[in-house]
Design a protein around this motif. Structure first.
Motif, PDB file in Angstrom:
ATOM      1  N   ALA A 110      14.575  23.580 -27.903  1.00  0.00           N
ATOM      2  CA  ALA A 110      15.060  24.845 -27.335  1.00  0.00           C
ATOM      3  C   ALA A 110      15.934  25.579 -28.331  1.00  0.00           C
ATOM      4  O   ALA A 110      15.812  26.784 -28.513  1.00  0.00           O
ATOM      5  N   VAL A 111      16.811  24.866 -29.013  1.00  0.00           N
ATOM      6  CA  VAL A 111      17.683  25.502 -30.007  1.00  0.00           C
ATOM      7  C   VAL A 111      16.852  26.051 -31.150  1.00  0.00           C
ATOM      8  O   VAL A 111      17.064  27.168 -31.610  1.00  0.00           O
ATOM      9  N   PHE A 112      15.857  25.294 -31.613  1.00  0.00           N
ATOM     10  CA  PHE A 112      15.002  25.771 -32.700  1.00  0.00           C
ATOM     11  C   PHE A 112      14.239  27.026 -32.284  1.00  0.00           C
ATOM     12  O   PHE A 112      14.131  27.974 -33.039  1.00  0.00           O
ATOM     13  N   THR A 113      13.731  27.043 -31.049  1.00  0.00           N
ATOM     14  CA  THR A 113      12.984  28.203 -30.569  1.00  0.00           C
ATOM     15  C   THR A 113      13.875  29.431 -30.521  1.00  0.00           C
ATOM     16  O   THR A 113      13.494  30.502 -30.963  1.00  0.00           O
ATOM     17  N   ILE A 114      15.083  29.297 -30.002  1.00  0.00           N
ATOM     18  CA  ILE A 114      16.012  30.419 -29.937  1.00  0.00           C
ATOM     19  C   ILE A 114      16.376  30.888 -31.341  1.00  0.00           C
ATOM     20  O   ILE A 114      16.374  32.068 -31.642  1.00  0.00           O
ATOM     21  N   ALA A 115      16.672  29.962 -32.247  1.00  0.00           N
ATOM     22  CA  ALA A 115      17.031  30.334 -33.619  1.00  0.00           C
ATOM     23  C   ALA A 115      15.862  31.023 -34.313  1.00  0.00           C
ATOM     24  O   ALA A 115      16.048  31.990 -35.035  1.00  0.00           O
ATOM     25  N   SER A 116      14.652  30.524 -34.086  1.00  0.00           N
ATOM     26  CA  SER A 116      13.489  31.136 -34.723  1.00  0.00           C
ATOM     27  C   SER A 116      13.286  32.557 -34.240  1.00  0.00           C
ATOM     28  O   SER A 116      12.969  33.445 -35.016  1.00  0.00           O
ATOM     29  N   ALA A 117      13.461  32.788 -32.959  1.00  0.00           N
ATOM     30  CA  ALA A 117      13.294  34.137 -32.423  1.00  0.00           C
ATOM     31  C   ALA A 117      14.328  35.075 -33.009  1.00  0.00           C
ATOM     32  O   ALA A 117      14.039  36.217 -33.332  1.00  0.00           O
ATOM     33  N   GLY A 118      15.540  34.600 -33.192  1.00  0.00           N
ATOM     34  CA  GLY A 118      16.584  35.448 -33.748  1.00  0.00           C
ATOM     35  C   GLY A 118      16.349  35.782 -35.205  1.00  0.00           C
ATOM     36  O   GLY A 118      16.567  36.898 -35.639  1.00  0.00           O
ATOM     37  N   THR A 119      15.876  34.819 -35.980  1.00  0.00           N
ATOM     38  CA  THR A 119      15.677  35.083 -37.393  1.00  0.00           C
ATOM     39  C   THR A 119      14.387  35.843 -37.662  1.00  0.00           C
ATOM     40  O   THR A 119      14.266  36.487 -38.683  1.00  0.00           O
ATOM     41  N   ALA A 120      13.446  35.797 -36.761  1.00  0.00           N
ATOM     42  CA  ALA A 120      12.203  36.536 -36.997  1.00  0.00           C
ATOM     43  C   ALA A 120      12.487  38.016 -37.134  1.00  0.00           C
ATOM     44  O   ALA A 120      11.957  38.677 -38.006  1.00  0.00           O
ATOM     45  N   MET A 121      13.359  38.539 -36.310  1.00  0.00           N
ATOM     46  CA  MET A 121      13.691  39.954 -36.411  1.00  0.00           C
ATOM     47  C   MET A 121      14.506  40.215 -37.674  1.00  0.00           C
ATOM     48  O   MET A 121      14.325  41.205 -38.332  1.00  0.00           O
ATOM     49  N   ALA A 122      15.382  39.303 -38.011  1.00  0.00           N
ATOM     50  CA  ALA A 122      16.243  39.504 -39.163  1.00  0.00           C
ATOM     51  C   ALA A 122      15.456  39.505 -40.471  1.00  0.00           C
ATOM     52  O   ALA A 122      15.862  40.123 -41.439  1.00  0.00           O
ATOM     53  N   ASP A 123      14.334  38.791 -40.515  1.00  0.00           N
ATOM     54  CA  ASP A 123      13.540  38.733 -41.734  1.00  0.00           C
ATOM     55  C   ASP A 123      12.576  39.901 -41.864  1.00  0.00           C
ATOM     56  O   ASP A 123      11.927  40.069 -42.869  1.00  0.00           O
ATOM     57  N   SER A 124      12.456  40.687 -40.858  1.00  0.00           N
ATOM     58  CA  SER A 124      11.469  41.758 -40.831  1.00  0.00           C
ATOM     59  C   SER A 124      12.117  43.105 -41.139  1.00  0.00           C
ATOM     60  O   SER A 124      13.265  43.343 -40.819  1.00  0.00           O
ATOM     61  N   ALA A 125      11.362  43.998 -41.745  1.00  0.00           N
ATOM     62  CA  ALA A 125      11.843  45.367 -41.948  1.00  0.00           C
ATOM     63  C   ALA A 125      11.492  46.224 -40.741  1.00  0.00           C
ATOM     64  O   ALA A 125      11.539  47.436 -40.803  1.00  0.00           O
ATOM     65  N   GLY A 126      11.149  45.586 -39.633  1.00  0.00           N
ATOM     66  CA  GLY A 126      10.841  46.317 -38.414  1.00  0.00           C
ATOM     67  C   GLY A 126       9.441  46.893 -38.453  1.00  0.00           C
ATOM     68  O   GLY A 126       8.604  46.487 -39.240  1.00  0.00           O
ATOM     69  N   ASP A 127       9.197  47.857 -37.608  1.00  0.00           N
ATOM     70  CA  ASP A 127       7.884  48.495 -37.526  1.00  0.00           C
ATOM     71  C   ASP A 127       7.833  49.768 -38.347  1.00  0.00           C
ATOM     72  O   ASP A 127       7.061  50.667 -38.065  1.00  0.00           O
ATOM     73  N   CYS A 128       8.646  49.868 -39.344  1.00  0.00           N
ATOM     74  CA  CYS A 128       8.731  51.065 -40.167  1.00  0.00           C
ATOM     75  C   CYS A 128       7.490  51.167 -41.066  1.00  0.00           C
ATOM     76  O   CYS A 128       7.120  50.206 -41.730  1.00  0.00           O
ATOM     77  N   PRO A 129       6.828  52.319 -41.094  1.00  0.00           N
ATOM     78  CA  PRO A 129       5.626  52.481 -41.922  1.00  0.00           C
ATOM     79  C   PRO A 129       5.915  52.326 -43.423  1.00  0.00           C
ATOM     80  O   PRO A 129       7.045  52.513 -43.873  1.00  0.00           O
ATOM     81  N   ASP A 130       4.881  52.022 -44.177  1.00  0.00           N
ATOM     82  CA  ASP A 130       5.004  51.935 -45.634  1.00  0.00           C
ATOM     83  C   ASP A 130       5.537  53.244 -46.205  1.00  0.00           C
ATOM     84  O   ASP A 130       5.211  54.324 -45.719  1.00  0.00           O
ATOM     85  N   GLN A 131       6.339  53.123 -47.248  1.00  0.00           N
ATOM     86  CA  GLN A 131       6.902  54.266 -47.971  1.00  0.00           C
ATOM     87  C   GLN A 131       7.781  55.154 -47.094  1.00  0.00           C
ATOM     88  O   GLN A 131       7.941  56.339 -47.373  1.00  0.00           O
ATOM     89  N   ALA A 132       8.345  54.602 -46.038  1.00  0.00           N
ATOM     90  CA  ALA A 132       9.188  55.376 -45.126  1.00  0.00           C
ATOM     91  C   ALA A 132      10.520  54.658 -44.944  1.00  0.00           C
ATOM     92  O   ALA A 132      10.680  53.502 -45.328  1.00  0.00           O
ATOM     93  N   ALA A 133      11.456  55.357 -44.368  1.00  0.00           N
ATOM     94  CA  ALA A 133      12.719  54.772 -43.931  1.00  0.00           C
ATOM     95  C   ALA A 133      12.867  55.108 -42.452  1.00  0.00           C
ATOM     96  O   ALA A 133      12.492  56.200 -42.021  1.00  0.00           O
ATOM     97  N   CYS A 134      13.376  54.186 -41.682  1.00  0.00           N
ATOM     98  CA  CYS A 134      13.535  54.393 -40.247  1.00  0.00           C
ATOM     99  C   CYS A 134      14.976  54.130 -39.855  1.00  0.00           C
ATOM    100  O   CYS A 134      15.530  53.092 -40.200  1.00  0.00           O
ATOM    101  N   LEU A 135      15.556  55.071 -39.156  1.00  0.00           N
ATOM    102  CA  LEU A 135      16.895  54.902 -38.615  1.00  0.00           C
ATOM    103  C   LEU A 135      16.770  54.597 -37.132  1.00  0.00           C
ATOM    104  O   LEU A 135      15.917  55.175 -36.448  1.00  0.00           O
ATOM    105  N   TYR A 136      17.620  53.698 -36.641  1.00  0.00           N
ATOM    106  CA  TYR A 136      17.560  53.242 -35.261  1.00  0.00           C
ATOM    107  C   TYR A 136      18.862  53.553 -34.539  1.00  0.00           C
ATOM    108  O   TYR A 136      19.939  53.455 -35.125  1.00  0.00           O
ATOM    109  N   TYR A 137      18.734  53.863 -33.270  1.00  0.00           N
ATOM    110  CA  TYR A 137      19.876  54.216 -32.443  1.00  0.00           C
ATOM    111  C   TYR A 137      20.807  53.021 -32.209  1.00  0.00           C
ATOM    112  O   TYR A 137      22.020  53.170 -32.182  1.00  0.00           O
TER     113      TYR A 137
END
Length: 136
Positions: free
Chosen positions: A15-42
């Motif tokens: 359970a701890v590994f699953t929670i940690a993995s879910a948290g780091t998956a977002m942290a390792d990603s540049a989000g859904d921002c398109p190539d050659q773009a920058a995205c600002l989030y609220y």
């Protein structure tokens, strides 16, 4: 008794590994921002509605709005709000040079640089105090 403890410990660590993995998956990603773009989030952590800069430098976020929403992470938060003084995080997508957010309009004042293919929460000087941005 020992077998029950081992099963409980294994389930707890899974359970701890699953929670940690879910948290780091977002942290390792540049989000859904398109190539050659920058995205600002609220919201922080690439949450809430977003605004996409597809390569234009934005000298004044005053007329630019958060138009894109996403599921989860407060996806509707900030929808149709102005970007100026309302952004909390940014993704540089796959922009190789990165992106710079400025405190003042016309690329002036304190700034924060986000490297290519990465993301960050805006620092305390720029979170909800952002007025312009440019690709590097």
């Amino acid at each position: 008794m020992k077998a029950k403890f081992m099963v409980s410990a294994a389930l707890a660590s899974t359970a701890v590994f699953t929670i940690a993995s879910a948290g780091t998956a977002m942290a390792d990603s540049a989000g859904d921002c398109p190539d050659q773009a920058a995205c600002l989030y609220y919201n922080s952590n690439l949450g809430g509605a977003s605004a996409i800069d597809n390569g234009d430098n934005i000298a004044n976020y005053g007329t630019w709005k958060f138009y894109y929403t996403q599921s989860g992470s407060g996806g509707q938060n900030g929808y149709l709000q102005y970007v100026k003084n309302n952004a909390a995080s940014i993704s540089s997508g796959n922009d190789p040079g990165g992106y710079r957010v400025f405190y003042n309009s016309n690329y002036a004042g304190v700034y924060q640089t986000i490297g290519g293919n990465s993301w960050a929460n805006l620092n305390s000087q720029l979170k909800n105090q952002n007025a312009s941005g440019r690709h590097l």
